[in-house]
Enzyme design. Structure first.
Site, PDB file in Angstrom:
ATOM      1  N   ASP A   1       0.813  -1.204   0.000  1.00  0.00           N
ATOM      2  CA  ASP A   1       0.000   0.000   0.000  1.00  0.00           C
ATOM      3  C   ASP A   1       0.854   1.265   0.000  1.00  0.00           C
ATOM      4  O   ASP A   1       0.432   2.295   0.524  1.00  0.00           O
ATOM      5  CB  ASP A   1      -0.930  -0.009   1.222  1.00  0.00           C
ATOM      6  CG  ASP A   1      -1.975  -1.119   1.123  1.00  0.00           C
ATOM      7  OD1 ASP A   1      -2.215  -1.605   0.004  1.00  0.00           O
ATOM      8  OD2 ASP A   1      -2.539  -1.497   2.154  1.00  0.00           O
ATOM      9  N   CYS A  40      -4.088  -5.898  -3.737  1.00  0.00           N
ATOM     10  CA  CYS A  40      -2.982  -6.682  -3.206  1.00  0.00           C
ATOM     11  C   CYS A  40      -2.711  -7.999  -3.938  1.00  0.00           C
ATOM     12  O   CYS A  40      -1.661  -8.194  -4.517  1.00  0.00           O
ATOM     13  CB  CYS A  40      -3.251  -6.949  -1.726  1.00  0.00           C
ATOM     14  SG  CYS A  40      -1.967  -7.894  -0.913  1.00  0.00           S
ATOM     15  N   HIS A  90      -0.681 -14.273   0.410  1.00  0.00           N
ATOM     16  CA  HIS A  90      -1.790 -13.746  -0.390  1.00  0.00           C
ATOM     17  C   HIS A  90      -1.723 -14.187  -1.852  1.00  0.00           C
ATOM     18  O   HIS A  90      -2.157 -13.456  -2.744  1.00  0.00           O
ATOM     19  CB  HIS A  90      -1.836 -12.219  -0.274  1.00  0.00           C
ATOM     20  CG  HIS A  90      -3.240 -11.683  -0.282  1.00  0.00           C
ATOM     21  ND1 HIS A  90      -3.523 -10.344  -0.306  1.00  0.00           N
ATOM     22  CD2 HIS A  90      -4.448 -12.298  -0.280  1.00  0.00           C
ATOM     23  CE1 HIS A  90      -4.828 -10.154  -0.321  1.00  0.00           C
ATOM     24  NE2 HIS A  90      -5.407 -11.324  -0.302  1.00  0.00           N
TER      25      HIS A  90
END
Length: 197
Positions: A1, A40, A90
């Site tokens: 981010d 993401c 992720h």
């Protein structure tokens, strides 16, 4: 981010990133890079597979690549590298990303253990920091009253407090980069290691 504008070497008037600035000064600086996704998981899939998210199947967030998709981890492991990812994963499925997962965001003893495990075997590691990521609770404190609010944001108390907290986590990321670079020096691997940020 992390927004590219919010690091010292890109001209941020407030955020202190001495380790990233040093790395930039010693490195090639690519200015024509574009992110193929704005969230993401698709971004991570794209970085690791070299494919646009729509091609790999990982275009929604919190998803996985199509079966049979290969990644840097796949190719380098096949070539005899020891491969790992530390911190945020992720990505999936595991067969596409056959890495050893290293726990511990700030515990570089486990990082050292991985990179020094076998001097004869090459290694590849992704250090996937969680910083900066809301709720922005880590890193040094910036004074909200003394920061510069970009013109595209509304300058108010809440914006200043959130920016100051976000800037602190960018400095935390910078500390991690410095610690990793020092670790490469300490293990005498700096000259033989390609670092990408």
């Amino acid at each position: 981010d992390l927004c590219w504008r919010d690091v010292g070497y890109e001209g941020s008037p407030d955020v202190k990133t001495p380790n990233l600035d040093k790395l930039r000064g010693e490195s090639m600086h690519l200015r024509g890079m574009f992110n193929p996704a704005t969230s993401c998981s698709p971004t991570r899939h794209a970085l690791y597979t070299g494919l646009y998210p729509i091609r790999s199947g990982a275009f929604p967030n919190h998803t996985r690549a199509y079966d049979g998709t290969k990644s840097l981890f796949t190719h380098l492991k096949t070539a005899g590298y020891r491969v790992a990812l530390q911190n945020k994963t992720h990505v999936g499925p595991p067969v596409t990303f056959p890495y050893e997962h290293i726990e511990g965001a700030d515990d570089l003893t486990v990082t050292r253990s991985f990179i020094a495990r076998d001097p004869a075997q090459p290694w590849f590691m992704v250090f996937a920091s969680n910083d900066p990521h809301s709720p922005w609770t880590r890193g040094p404190k910036y004074d909200p009253a003394k920061i510069t609010v970009p013109s595209y944001l509304h300058d108010n108390k809440v914006t200043r407090e959130l920016l100051a907290a976000y800037f602190g986590e960018i400095s935390k990321l910078d500390e991690q980069v410095g610690a990793l670079m020092s670790l490469l020096d300490e293990t005498k691997q700096a000259q033989d290691t390609l670092v990408l940020f």
